[in-house]
Design a protein around this motif. Structure first.
Motif, PDB file in Angstrom:
ATOM      1  N   ALA A  35       0.880  -1.171   0.000  1.00 15.69           N
ATOM      2  CA  ALA A  35       0.000   0.000   0.000  1.00 15.69           C
ATOM      3  C   ALA A  35       0.911   1.212   0.000  1.00 15.69           C
ATOM      4  O   ALA A  35       1.810   1.309   0.837  1.00 15.69           O
ATOM      5  N   ARG A  37       1.248   5.568  -0.412  1.00 16.07           N
ATOM      6  CA  ARG A  37       0.584   6.887  -0.375  1.00 16.07           C
ATOM      7  C   ARG A  37       1.351   7.873  -1.238  1.00 16.07           C
ATOM      8  O   ARG A  37       2.581   7.929  -1.162  1.00 16.07           O
ATOM      9  N   ALA A  43      -4.558   5.793  -0.334  1.00 13.73           N
ATOM     10  CA  ALA A  43      -3.546   4.730  -0.452  1.00 13.73           C
ATOM     11  C   ALA A  43      -3.929   3.820  -1.613  1.00 13.73           C
ATOM     12  O   ALA A  43      -5.089   3.444  -1.775  1.00 13.73           O
ATOM     13  N   GLY A  70       4.885   4.080   2.284  1.00 12.43           N
ATOM     14  CA  GLY A  70       4.140   2.849   2.028  1.00 12.43           C
ATOM     15  C   GLY A  70       4.497   1.727   2.987  1.00 12.43           C
ATOM     16  O   GLY A  70       5.472   1.794   3.750  1.00 12.43           O
TER      17      GLY A  70
END
Ligand code: G6P
Length: 622
Positions: A35, A37, A43, A70
């Motif tokens: 994930a 950002r 996200a 992340g």
């Protein structure tokens, strides 16, 4: 189990996360996910089943994911099958599908460990309107954080500490909050996690090798602590939300030690590193011909007064305990009990006064071994940990620590850490014997001189590996293998059998040779391979007789014995000769051909030697 990573800084996070995850894959490779950002944007979550390269392909080696903050995960499935839906990261939003893509979510997280009361917590969250897309306990944890975050509007640290109070089990959690674009929040209880810092960037990982390429400045986040990780800065908090200080540790060992170095597999490299692992461990506790355990903090007084030893461990480390039992009892005359940690932790074993509990663990993080250590301490025992990973939880919690110096071990099937543990227990046995007067100074000096020669003798065995490579090609299609031996040879058989089955997927069993006739011999058919370990003079003929009983029933025989000592060639189909040593220390030598045999058999069968199916190197769940 499972590996978690995090990055926040100025660089693109995804390629760094993938690279760090590649060094953690030994912790599980059922699925993986990221994930990332990008500033204030949502996200972006990407997940893939199977080994990490599937995720790397899916994200164009991370290039398809933009953003400088992340988290990532490589999974060994506990709750829920290894599917994309169950892969981490998990999100707090009530999304449909698998929780991937640009997910509208306030909290996104990855987790290593087990949340034991997750069904009860899930019910609570269902009652509050949350919906679940996966079968995982992790999704519950992430949603519980979200619940407290929104209910009390108290910020990430407090939402996490409230969650920690409600969760039972073990965990290392890394979370990102929508409102905190370049920060990662982390928490741990009984699962490993470290945080590294560099110039305007910070890293988070389940263990040090994952981030060693990027930084050597590391914090070991404490149990039940929360970390707020921003670029180049970390703050730590306890369960009350009060800020704590943790010392920064500089990692001094070499990153190259965790690379393959020209070998086809980590396992083969690590097999070849055994002389160095044994030599380094030996040199750290035997100086100028004298045993020096001052680094462990064990006092002469403790050593002299010990009336009983319990050795507790899992897997191969338990096999080290099985071997150590024979050596310690024989040399030092102290009764030794060897227990599987998963059993020991739940047994109500009366603790004799002056019991020394020895926990053996490569990783220092194995959940059952850690729990057994805690149980032993609660019951008032003095504890000694024989551990390879510096600063690991077991090392930190035991009263005394004896570090093995095997360096980072990556292959799931342990080899060099096993050998380093063996040598450590051998030295301990001599030390106990000297302190208690069961061996004289000269005898101890002779034993230590024998131990000093072990590394060179292992090197000689390694030079002969081509014979084992050849023999493994003959047995690669075998269905069953029995490893037999008596006394210390039985302990070696246990390890030989485990090595074989875990990486070749051939069914194998280790039996105390004399026990075979009480049932197991009915499994011997034409060409069933029986490997006899024959290093103990007094027991040699007895085991050979048991091998003959197998041959009479069609068994195909291999024997491992010492040069010039005994001759088995007339009786068996294939013989491996190993150098002689004092019989107490023969496990260190006899195990090497068995490791090579397992290794080459796995290669011949075309299997993934370093990452065998269903296994993980570090088992941090119960
Ligand atoms: C796993 C590994 C084994 C290891 C066992 C105990 O099962 O695959 O090789 O012996 O865990 O691990 P530890 O880190 O405690 O030695």
């Amino acid at each position: 189990m499972c590996g978690i990573v995090g990055y926040t800084g100025r660089r693109q996070a995804a390629p760094i996360l993938l690279d760090s995850l590649s060094r953690l894959e030994y912790r599980g490779y059922d699925s993986a996910g990221l994930a990332v950002r990008n500033g204030t944007a949502l996200a972006e979550v990407v997940k893939a089943t199977g080994k990490l390269y599937h995720l790397a392909d899916k994200t164009d080696q991370g290039r398809a994911l933009a953003g400088c903050c992340g988290i990532g995960h490589t999974r060994w499935a506990t709750h829920g099958d290894p599917s994309v839906v169950n892969a981490h990261p998990h999100v707090s939003g009530n999304c449909s599908g698998s929780g991937s893509g640009a997910v509208e979510s306030d909290v996104v997280g990855v987790h290593n460990g087990i949340i034991e009361n997750y069904t009860e917590l899930k019910d609570k969250l269902l009652r509050h309107g949350y919906a679940f897309y996966s079968d995982t306990d992790t999704e519950v944890a992430v949603k519980l954080v979200d619940y407290y975050y929104k209910k009390y509007k108290i910020g990430p640290v407090d939402a996490i500490t409230r969650t920690m109070v409600r969760i039972r089990g073990s965990y290392a959690l890394a979370l990102m909050f929508k409102d905190y674009p370049d920060e990662i929040f982390a928490a741990r209880k009984d699962s490993p996690m470290i945080i590294g810092t560099g110039e305007e960037e910070s890293f988070l990982a389940s263990d040090v090798p994952a981030i060693l390429k990027y930084t050597r400045q590391v914090y070991y986040i404490g149990n039940l602590q929360v970390a707020r990780v921003s670029p180049g800065k970390v703050a730590f908090f306890d369960l009350n939300g009060d800020e704590n200080t943790i010392p920064l540790t500089e990692i001094t060992w070499d990153a190259a030690a965790a690379e393959k170095g020209g070998y086809e597999h980590f396992m083969l490299k690590e097999i070849h590193e055994q002389p160095a692992a044994v030599r380094d461990t030996l040199n750290s506790i035997v100086k100028d011909g004298k045993i020096d355990l001052s680094g462990t903090g064990l006092t002469e007084e403790t050593v002299r007064s010990v009336s009983k030893i319990d050795i507790v461990a899992c897997g191969s480390a338990w096999h080290v305990g099985m071997a150590a039992q024979y050596v310690i009892e024989d040399l030092a005359g102290i009764p030794v009990r060897v227990e599987l940690a998963s059993e020991y932790r739940y047994r109500k074993i009366p603790m004799a006064e002056k019991t020394l509990v020895i926990v053996i663990s490569q990783s220092g993080e194995t959940a059952d071994s850690l729990a057994a250590l805690r149980v032993a301490k609660e019951r008032g025992a003095e504890t000694l940990a024989i551990v390879n990973v510096i600063g690991s939880t077991i090392a930190r919690e035991a009263d005394h620590v004896l570090y093995t110096l095997a360096g980072p071990e990556i292959a799931v099937a342990t080899t060099k850490a096993y050998s380093a543990q063996l040598i450590a227990t051998d030295v301990l046995a001599v030390y106990l014997a000297l302190a208690r007067g069961t061996v004289a100074e000269e005898e101890a000096a002779a034993l230590l001189a024998e131990l000093a020669e072990i590394p060179a003798k292992i090197e000689r065995i390694l030079e002969e590996k081509a014979r084992l490579q050849w023999f493994s090609s003959k047995i690669a299609n075998t269905h069953d293998i029995f490893f037999i031996g008596r006394g210390l040879d039985y302990a070696i058989s246990l390890e030989g059998s485990l090595k074989m089955k875990e990486i070749s997927y051939i069914h194998s069993e280790a039996y105390a040779a004399g026990e075979l006739k009480h049932g197991t011999i009915s499994l011997i058919e034409n060409n069933t391979l029986v490997i006899g370990v024959l290093t103990q003079k007094e027991l040699y003929e007895k085991t050979v007789s048991n091998m003959m009983e197998c041959r009479s029933r069609g068994g195909y025989l291999m024997g491992i014995t010492t040069n010039g000592n005994f001759s088995v060639e007339d009786s068996v189909n294939f013989t491996v000769y190993i150098p002689k040593s004092d019989e107490h220390f023969m496990a260190s030598l006899a195990v090497v051909p068995l490791q090579l045999l397992a290794y080459y058999t796995s290669v011949n069968r075309g299997l993934d030697v370093d990452k065998p199916r269903n296994l993980a190197k570090s088992v941090t769940v119960e």
